[in-house]
Enzyme design. Sequence first.
Site, mmCIF file in Angstrom:
data_model
loop_
_atom_site.group_PDB
_atom_site.id
_atom_site.type_symbol
_atom_site.label_atom_id
_atom_site.label_comp_id
_atom_site.label_asym_id
_atom_site.label_seq_id
_atom_site.Cartn_x
_atom_site.Cartn_y
_atom_site.Cartn_z
ATOM 1 N N PHE A 77 0.413 -0.667 -0.117
ATOM 2 C CA PHE A 77 0.077 -0.080 -0.012
ATOM 3 C C PHE A 77 0.814 1.479 0.335
ATOM 4 O O PHE A 77 1.961 1.229 0.865
ATOM 5 C CB PHE A 77 -1.466 0.088 1.210
ATOM 6 C CG PHE A 77 -2.390 0.250 0.979
ATOM 7 C CD1 PHE A 77 -3.215 -1.174 1.034
ATOM 8 C CD2 PHE A 77 -3.098 1.571 0.931
ATOM 9 C CE1 PHE A 77 -4.452 -0.759 0.315
ATOM 10 C CE2 PHE A 77 -4.327 1.287 0.796
ATOM 11 C CZ PHE A 77 -5.144 0.563 0.639
ATOM 12 N N GLN B 180 -7.622 15.033 3.458
ATOM 13 C CA GLN B 180 -7.366 14.611 2.415
ATOM 14 C C GLN B 180 -7.894 13.906 0.768
ATOM 15 O O GLN B 180 -8.734 13.875 0.743
ATOM 16 C CB GLN B 180 -6.706 13.199 2.588
ATOM 17 C CG GLN B 180 -5.941 12.258 2.121
ATOM 18 C CD GLN B 180 -5.420 10.461 2.501
ATOM 19 O OE1 GLN B 180 -5.697 9.934 3.029
ATOM 20 N NE2 GLN B 180 -4.519 10.751 2.799
ATOM 21 N N ARG C 283 -0.766 9.662 -0.265
ATOM 22 C CA ARG C 283 -2.231 10.225 -1.055
ATOM 23 C C ARG C 283 -1.701 11.700 -1.213
ATOM 24 O O ARG C 283 -1.499 11.818 -2.645
ATOM 25 C CB ARG C 283 -2.865 9.798 -0.252
ATOM 26 C CG ARG C 283 -3.415 8.644 -0.622
ATOM 27 C CD ARG C 283 -4.470 8.342 0.735
ATOM 28 N NE ARG C 283 -4.861 7.051 0.777
ATOM 29 C CZ ARG C 283 -5.803 6.132 0.882
ATOM 30 N NH1 ARG C 283 -6.261 6.607 1.839
ATOM 31 N NH2 ARG C 283 -5.925 4.373 1.428
ATOM 32 N N ARG D 122 -2.715 11.227 5.887
ATOM 33 C CA ARG D 122 -3.010 9.915 6.744
ATOM 34 C C ARG D 122 -2.008 8.482 5.561
ATOM 35 O O ARG D 122 -3.088 9.273 3.816
ATOM 36 C CB ARG D 122 -4.556 9.687 6.964
ATOM 37 C CG ARG D 122 -4.630 8.182 7.215
ATOM 38 C CD ARG D 122 -6.053 8.391 7.684
ATOM 39 N NE ARG D 122 -6.917 8.178 6.529
ATOM 40 C CZ ARG D 122 -7.133 7.204 5.807
ATOM 41 N NH1 ARG D 122 -6.488 6.159 5.530
ATOM 42 N NH2 ARG D 122 -7.825 7.015 4.768
ATOM 43 N N GLU E 186 -6.780 2.359 -2.980
ATOM 44 C CA GLU E 186 -5.161 1.912 -3.717
ATOM 45 C C GLU E 186 -4.390 0.512 -3.546
ATOM 46 O O GLU E 186 -2.976 0.906 -4.451
ATOM 47 C CB GLU E 186 -4.284 2.345 -2.189
ATOM 48 C CG GLU E 186 -2.813 3.487 -2.399
ATOM 49 C CD GLU E 186 -2.508 4.237 -1.419
ATOM 50 O OE1 GLU E 186 -3.126 4.813 -0.642
ATOM 51 O OE2 GLU E 186 -2.208 3.990 -0.478
ATOM 52 N N HIS F 246 -8.115 11.687 -1.698
ATOM 53 C CA HIS F 246 -7.851 10.881 -2.356
ATOM 54 C C HIS F 246 -7.198 10.917 -3.590
ATOM 55 O O HIS F 246 -8.015 11.148 -4.554
ATOM 56 C CB HIS F 246 -8.486 9.796 -1.977
ATOM 57 C CG HIS F 246 -7.528 7.940 -2.189
ATOM 58 N ND1 HIS F 246 -7.600 7.798 -3.665
ATOM 59 C CD2 HIS F 246 -7.828 7.091 -1.685
ATOM 60 C CE1 HIS F 246 -7.673 6.621 -2.937
ATOM 61 N NE2 HIS F 246 -7.212 5.773 -1.648
ATOM 62 N N LEU G 70 -14.451 6.165 -4.737
ATOM 63 C CA LEU G 70 -13.059 5.667 -4.250
ATOM 64 C C LEU G 70 -13.033 4.710 -4.953
ATOM 65 O O LEU G 70 -13.765 3.084 -5.067
ATOM 66 C CB LEU G 70 -12.823 5.698 -2.862
ATOM 67 C CG LEU G 70 -10.990 5.373 -2.735
ATOM 68 C CD1 LEU G 70 -11.070 6.753 -2.562
ATOM 69 C CD2 LEU G 70 -11.092 5.172 -1.454
ATOM 70 N N HIS H 133 -11.640 13.247 1.076
ATOM 71 C CA HIS H 133 -11.720 11.550 1.145
ATOM 72 C C HIS H 133 -11.733 11.547 3.305
ATOM 73 O O HIS H 133 -12.592 10.547 3.663
ATOM 74 C CB HIS H 133 -10.688 10.620 0.618
ATOM 75 C CG HIS H 133 -10.182 9.293 1.083
ATOM 76 N ND1 HIS H 133 -10.994 8.490 1.153
ATOM 77 C CD2 HIS H 133 -9.520 8.780 1.292
ATOM 78 C CE1 HIS H 133 -11.174 7.214 1.343
ATOM 79 N NE2 HIS H 133 -9.987 7.318 1.579
#
Lengths: 253, 603
Positions: free
Chosen positions: B117, B237, B283, B406, B252, B239, B249, B364
């Site tokens: 990730f 954030q 991100r 994050r 990832e 994304h 979404l 996000h």
Amino acid sequence: MEVTIRIKRQNPEMPGKEKPYWQEFVLKDVEPTDRLLEMLHRIKWEQDGTLTLRRSCAHGVCGSDAMRINGVNHLACKVLMKDLGPKVTVEPILGLPVIKDLVVDMEPFFAHYRSIMPFFVNDTPLPEDGRERRQSQADREVFDDTTKCILCACCTTSCPSFWANGKYVGPAAIVQAHRFIFDTRDQAWEDRINILAEPNGVWRCRTVYNCTPACPREIQVTRAIGEVKLAIRRRKREGIVNTKDVVIAAPGG
Amino acid sequence: MKVHKHEVIVVGAGGAGLMAALYASKGGADVAVVSKLYPTRSHTGTAQGGIGAALGNLDDDSPLYHAYDTVKGGDWLADQNAAMVLAEGAIEAVIELEHMGLPFDRTPEGKISQRRFGGHTSEFGKQLVRRACHAADRTGHMILQTLYQQCIKKDVNFFDEFQVVDLLMNQGQAVGVVAIQLGTGDFHIFHGKAVIFASGGWGRCWNVTSNAHSMTGDGAAISLRRGIPMQDMEFFQFHPTGIYKMGILITEGVRGEGGVLINGKGERFMEKYAPSVKDLASRDVVSRAIYDEIKKGNGVKGKDYVYLDVRPETVNRFFAEEGKKDRIDAAYVEKKLPDILDFCRTYLGVDPVHEPMPIQPTAHYAMGGIPTNVRAEVVIDENWTVVPGLYAAGETACVSCHGANRLGTNSLVDLVVFGRISGIRAAEYVRGVDWTPLPADAGKEIEAEFKRIRTSKGKTKPYELRARMQQVMMDNVGVYRTAETLQKAADEIATLRERFLTDISIDDQGYKFNTDLMEAWELGCLLDLAEVTALSALNRTESRGAHSRDDYPKRDDENWLVHTLIYREGHARDPKYTLNTKKKVDRSLEATDPRFAPKVRVY
């Protein structure tokens, strides 16, 4: 394109509207890829704020917006306008008491869910190394399909047996039971099949097959019910679910 | 008003709330979970790719590496003690989830399977590591279901479809909440010894978002109005991979399985921005890269999107170029990413096995929120002063383990780790204290506010204000900002707030399931949070993590290794905002390990 949406409405607080009635709304500039949920929002926001429905995630994962759309159960957020045509009818899901418009009382549905012990049971000592219980990916795969259930009630409220008898636990509760019955780590499978062997358990299923196409998660609901029936008949859970060659090599490097 | 009495009141029934409820119950407390949705509708259920934990099932790993990645991912604004609690707690929490029956995917040895990730590495950034524990691409769904199942097993008290609309404080302590029972419209008071906010984020402030319609930040806004500051609100954030225009979404995990971002010229552009980990940079970095490509005219067909390509032939070509031995095929993609394929086939008519997916960054996740310490106790100033009886966990809280950005998978880690801590702590706390009475007139103020909304005879429908706010936030408080755009946003949000207070009207005058009324009230929450977001962003004159100022493009460690606290005082119609930048970032790991010192962030 222009679309007419015909909605079955009901409002216990509005004089003259306590009983179900139909109301039509016309929407212009509808795109083929618009979701029905967005259209219901347009009606609520632009035309009539009293239109009442549940919704949350808007992409088919939370299970809030199950409704009967052109006579078939769907999630409103997972249906595109291009698949519905210029005249669309929307009703609350059947078999549960209507509270207001498209909102039904979900409590009977959740009571059935709770009745089948929808939780993991394993009282053996935990692994001594303090780590996870082991399970092969093949054993994990056996119940993969039924782990996808989001409790939207599309299946249960499409079932004629459930419409006829609200005491029947219904497809969703059986799907949830299946997820545990066929999990090799779980120890309460016999308790669950005993519950489902009762008169309002799996035998109320007449294999009408409405539930499977109704499932927005594409769970093979009727098949899962059949597997539970077989487990009850054979009093065992091994060898019932037809496991394909499911072992996936983890990517290297 | 009906008064319910339970020792611990948990607001919200997502991952953090259910974890809190389970552990507070295990700790012997009488718990009530109050949630505006049925628990299984909560947004935790939409989390896809995985939950990070340094189990080391497939690669060598350590919580220290996970903490380092978290701190670096957060652009060194994360509190290092919180990052360590997160990384260490992750292992225990994931193992516990497995013991609760969570059906993780498995390795050939039958252990929990893990995947790569963004931003997750071993040996302090040396190489990508397989750390994200997953159950297909519906890990959050499995966590939510498993925790709800365990709560049923433990017979936890649920108040489903009760929407919390006010926090009750007395003698400086939290003593309960006021909620509306949606089915009847009745107000209820929940009198407790402790209140835990686990009420989620506020992505609905923006118009392209991955967030559910219900993500309106109710708990955070209520707290702000009751004098609790919001921390680090400027860090929200985006994304990188939301479905074009819709914001849904795309995990990832797609890039974790080898998927790559491709611009309109057919180039894999992340090589230029993050030479080492490329598409799996954190991100904020990837979202900026997409915006930069679009700015250069490299969007697909000249538009404001790029492609995410996970076609086996594309992935295998890049694996070969990089000298990797892995190869994937269509069946593998189907197995690993079933929900993603379903989303694309349903909403775009695009089959990712044969075509690339059009994507753009989508609002996000709130890194900021209700400030807490690592015990999940709410704190209100730079001296870490605790509000007795008040806890927060999950997205609505800012502990701050995520800092300025994050890492993927860490939201799920956050909610199980800190949700659990909040439950344990609250149970301990209520054992040692007596009941504090409710304040006089409890619930009267909020009842009056609802009456105002219901009877207001203005010219504007709430949705018009909401749509405008979402556009203003998207245009001015997005991936890139400047003093000019932020000031413009703050001014316009203030105007919208004024209109919300003086010029709205709703259609539904009923009481039962009046979603018209509730949506209007939620808009008020979003406006308050949008305003403090713009003001906090305006105040921070540097670029860090998700906060990228064109007019201050550099990170400024000399002045800005501090958290932003924003306070609101005064009447709703004329609020006064105060900013405090004296709360220093915790650097306790760095004190003994120089590898944790801030440095240039390269991926």
